[in-house]
Enzyme design. Structure first.
Site, short mmCIF file in Angstrom:
data_model
loop_
_atom_site.label_atom_id
_atom_site.label_comp_id
_atom_site.label_asym_id
_atom_site.label_seq_id
_atom_site.Cartn_x
_atom_site.Cartn_y
_atom_site.Cartn_z
N GLU A 237 -9.67 32.20 3.98
CA GLU A 237 -9.63 30.74 4.02
C GLU A 237 -9.87 30.26 5.45
OE1 GLU A 237 -9.62 29.13 1.35
OE2 GLU A 237 -8.11 29.78 -0.09
N HIS B 228 -14.83 29.40 2.38
CA HIS B 228 -14.20 30.72 2.36
C HIS B 228 -15.19 31.78 1.85
CE1 HIS B 228 -12.58 29.80 -1.91
NE2 HIS B 228 -13.27 30.92 -2.07
N ASN C 138 -14.81 25.31 0.61
CA ASN C 138 -14.28 25.08 1.96
C ASN C 138 -14.80 26.13 2.95
OD1 ASN C 138 -12.91 27.33 1.14
ND2 ASN C 138 -10.85 26.50 1.42
N ASP D 141 -11.84 41.32 -3.06
CA ASP D 141 -10.51 40.73 -3.01
C ASP D 141 -9.80 40.88 -4.35
OD1 ASP D 141 -12.20 38.96 -4.32
OD2 ASP D 141 -12.01 37.37 -2.85
C1 GLP Z 1 -13.48 32.85 -5.19
C2 GLP Z 1 -13.65 34.30 -4.70
C3 GLP Z 1 -14.80 34.42 -3.77
C4 GLP Z 1 -15.97 33.63 -4.31
C5 GLP Z 1 -15.66 32.17 -4.23
C6 GLP Z 1 -16.72 31.27 -4.84
O1 GLP Z 1 -12.21 32.34 -4.97
N1 GLP Z 1 -12.50 34.92 -4.16
O2 GLP Z 1 -15.13 35.79 -3.58
O3 GLP Z 1 -17.13 33.89 -3.57
O4 GLP Z 1 -14.37 31.88 -4.71
O5 GLP Z 1 -16.70 31.38 -6.23
P1 GLP Z 1 -17.84 30.83 -7.16
O6 GLP Z 1 -19.01 31.72 -7.00
O7 GLP Z 1 -17.27 30.88 -8.55
O8 GLP Z 1 -18.12 29.42 -6.73
#
Ligand code: GLP
Length: 258
Positions: free
Chosen positions: A139, A134, A132, A63
């Site tokens: 989302e 995602h 949440n 992304d």
């Molecule tokens: C972000 C990314 C995701 C990621 C998620 C969790 O917003 N777009 O690809 O897996 O949130 O992030 P983290 O590993 O820092 O908790």
């Protein structure tokens, strides 16, 4: 679904890197799906220590924010360059990130989906999970068969990512994300998760219903999923409500190909 439950975040990196290293050794032209966020950072650090020949590897990021200028330090293109491409000595020309600064992001998103297909699809998709549920920036409410597209970020996700920006207002409101359908086409999904704050959502994603309310529940639909979790994130797995299939297996750090 296979599980590795390990003592801490550093150990998730060692185990996941061992799995990736085995794939890379058996397929030097493998296509890797690259996640950003904090969870995969120990994976990239541990994979770098394997000192593999990465010259044939192709990479696709999950992304990107829409609206950040090219070269912005918190754009995922820059994060991928710093944390992945440089660290792993990947050829930058073989690593793609959605074009969040494109004049027409919708068109860039569709082109990205096509580029993944043209590369032969993703062999191993590294994933994290948001609080949440995602995955990538899909989302809650995202269609289970969605493709790479432009999406709005929820306030919760913007707040979670505000730690990377100088002010919460600087977090973009839109993104390009691989779709859930796109992610499901990867041949293997490798979910890396650590921290007590992820215990509830990990349990919901793997043991609850498959629903658009929890995008990460799509993991239950994929035939080859590997979950690498630290003990705090895995705390609720294997409870009475979890099915036999989701009962975690505890392994020692270094047990897999490291
Ligand atoms: C972000 C990314 C995701 C990621 C998620 C969790 O917003 N777009 O690809 O897996 O949130 O992030 P983290 O590993 O820092 O908790």
């Amino acid at each position: 679904m296979e599980f590795f439950v390990v003592p801490d975040a550093a150990s998730t990196g060692a185990i996941a890197a061992g799995i990736l290293a085995a794939v890379i050794r058996s397929k030097p032209e493998a296509v890797l799906g690259l996640a950003t966020g904090g969870s995969p950072l120990p994976v990239y650090a541990a994979l770098a220590a394997h000192r593999l020949d990465m010259s044939g590897i192709r990479g696709f990021a999950l992304d990107e924010y829409v609206g950040l200028p090219a070269g912005h330090p918190q754009s995922y293109a820059e994060v991928i360059r710093r944390e992945v491409t440089e660290r792993l000595h990947l050829d930058p020309a073989r690593v793609s990130v959605p074009a969040g600064a494109a004049v027409d992001p919708e068109r860039a998103a569709a082109a990205y989906d096509a580029a993944i297909a043209q590369a032969g699809g993703i062999d191993v998709q590294i994933l994290g999970i948001g609080h949440n549920g995602h995955v990538a920036f899909n989302e809650p409410g995202s269609a289970l068969d969605s493709r790479t597209r432009v999406e709005a970020l929820t306030e919760r996700t913007r707040q979670a990512n505000a730690r990377y920006f100088s002010s919460p207002d600087d977090v973009p409101g839109r993104c390009i994300t691989q779709g859930l359908g796109t992610i499901l086409e990867a041949r293997q999904l490798l979910l890396v998760v650590s921290g007590a704050d992820k215990a509830d959502i990990l349990h919901t994603a793997l043991s609850g219903p498959v629903t658009t309310d929890c995008p990460a529940s799509i993991l239950q639909l994929h035939p080859h999923v590997t979950v690498v979790a630290d003990e705090t994130a895995a705390a609720r797995l294997g409870s009475a409500s979890a099915s036999a299939e989701t009962t975690p297996v505890t392994v020692r750090t270094g047990a897999v190909g490291v």
